[in-house]
Design an enzyme around this catalytic site. Structure first.
Site, PDB file in Angstrom:
ATOM      1  CG  LEU A  44      -1.983  -1.047   1.375  1.00  0.00           C
ATOM      2  CD1 LEU A  44      -2.688  -0.907   2.720  1.00  0.00           C
ATOM      3  CD2 LEU A  44      -2.997  -0.952   0.244  1.00  0.00           C
ATOM      4  CG  ASP A  45       0.290   4.242  -2.873  1.00  0.00           C
ATOM      5  OD1 ASP A  45       1.072   3.392  -3.361  1.00  0.00           O
ATOM      6  OD2 ASP A  45      -0.618   4.795  -3.524  1.00  0.00           O
ATOM      7  CE  LYS A  46       5.281   8.913   4.851  1.00  0.00           C
ATOM      8  NZ  LYS A  46       6.321   9.959   4.728  1.00  0.00           N
ATOM      9  NE  ARG A  61      -1.790   8.559  -4.839  1.00  0.00           N
ATOM     10  CZ  ARG A  61      -0.526   8.674  -4.436  1.00  0.00           C
ATOM     11  NH1 ARG A  61       0.134   7.600  -4.000  1.00  0.00           N
ATOM     12  NH2 ARG A  61       0.075   9.842  -4.482  1.00  0.00           N
TER      13      ARG A  61
END
Length: 338
Positions: free
Chosen positions: A138-140, A238
């Site tokens: 997962l992205d930060k 995104r």
């Protein structure tokens, strides 16, 4: 560009291009990184060294060898984690926003992998020490559910299931503006942005990527969406929403960073949450169905955007909007139905 990777390619349509630009494109790195590789002898043209300014010829063969980074031990750390499922084969973490998943330059400590190692439990080794146990990422600044394998066998089975689209991952997202329909499928390939290697972009030669979106609510300036991943490219949701003109709110990288006060979002937080995870257990075959309610910061944001203050204290506002319904079109809901 992957550490330790080796790229070999022949020049065809790129004849006449500078060597540093060619290497940056094929090795998916920045021009500065390409120039460093050339200067340190890690790029060979027909077996020999050339300068970064060398203009490649149509018959040239270029080899790029990316050196591994200097050795760095991954340090176990005592960092609290929200474990929502665990047995001897795997565990599932509900990751908080702001936590980097694995160590890398600039983030050698404080990551999820550091925290997992600090628990003292076994982890699959197939992905390497810096990615110990990770099945996906997962992205930060994305919160939510993430699978970690404890054994190499589990890691192999889960990774195969993920590639075969047998793991259901659904995300809650809020985007700026309104989709033209209640459902949308974005099927666009993704790769490193050739103009900025720190970002991803829609690139026709990139890897296939598909995301299905369902609108769950339409508010004054935003839509609440359920996103279903069919692939797992970096920043996929995104980028896909940004590509259709409706970036995720709070996403500073892909055009949705404005209006933070309107959205009641804290700094460096975007509205993207891995809320629903469903897969078959790699050993028993039993269906594991896990759900992560919206964290407090996103509940407040949704309550503010929807002008529904009761959502800020609701146990799981996603239930209110039919996020967990199993049919593909729950139907649009919003302020008009209140």
């Amino acid at each position: 560009m992957s550490d330790g990777a080796r790229y070999v390619f022949e020049v065809s349509d790129d004849a006449g291009e500078r060597l540093d630009l060619l290497v940056a494109k094929h090795a998916q790195c920045s021009r500065t990184q390409a120039a460093t590789l050339i200067a340190t002898g890690h790029v060979r043209v027909n077996g020999g060294k050339q300068k970064a300014s060398y203009r490649v010829g149509v018959a040239d063969a270029v080899t790029v060898t990316v050196p591994p980074p200097p050795g760095r031990d991954i340090v176990p750390e005592q960092i609290p984690l929200d474990i929502v499922y665990e047995d001897e084969h795997l565990l599932v973490v509900d990751k908080a926003a702001g936590m980097v998943v694995h160590p890398a330059p600039g983030n050698w400590t404080g990551t999820l992998v550091n925290a997992l190692m600090g628990r003292g439990e076994p982890l699959a080794e197939g992905g390497g020490e810096d990615r110990a146990g990770l099945v996906h990422r997962l992205d930060k600044d994305t919160s939510g559910l993430l699978v970690v394998a404890k054994t190499d066998a589990s890691h192999r089975i889960l990774s195969t299931a993920l590639a075969a689209r047998q793991v259901t991952r659904r995300y809650a997202a809020v985007c700026w503006g309104h989709l033209t329909e209640d459902t949308l499928t974005v099927d666009k390939p993704i790769a490193r942005d050739p103009r900025d290697r720190t970002r991803m972009a829609i690139v026709q030669t990139g890897k296939a990527a598909r995301t299905d979106f369902v609108r769950l609510a339409r508010f004054d300036s935003v839509d609440l969406l359920r996103a279903h991943l069919h692939s797992g490219r970096t920043h996929q949701i995104r980028i896909h929403l940004s590509s259709v003109g409706h970036p995720v709110i709070g996403d500073d990288t892909y055009g949705g960073g404005g209006g933070r006060k309107l959205a009641a979002l804290p700094p460096r937080r975007h509205f993207l949450h891995a809320a629903w995870l469903r897969f078959k257990h790699p050993v028993s075959g039993a269906v594991i169905d896990l759900r992560s309610p919206l964290p407090a910061d996103l509940r407040l944001s949704l309550a503010t955007l929807g002008e529904m203050p009761e959502l800020a204290t609701h146990q799981d506002p996603l239930d209110v909007f039919g996020f967990y319904r199993t049919d593909e079109l729950p139907g649009a809901r919003g302020a008009a139905e209140r």
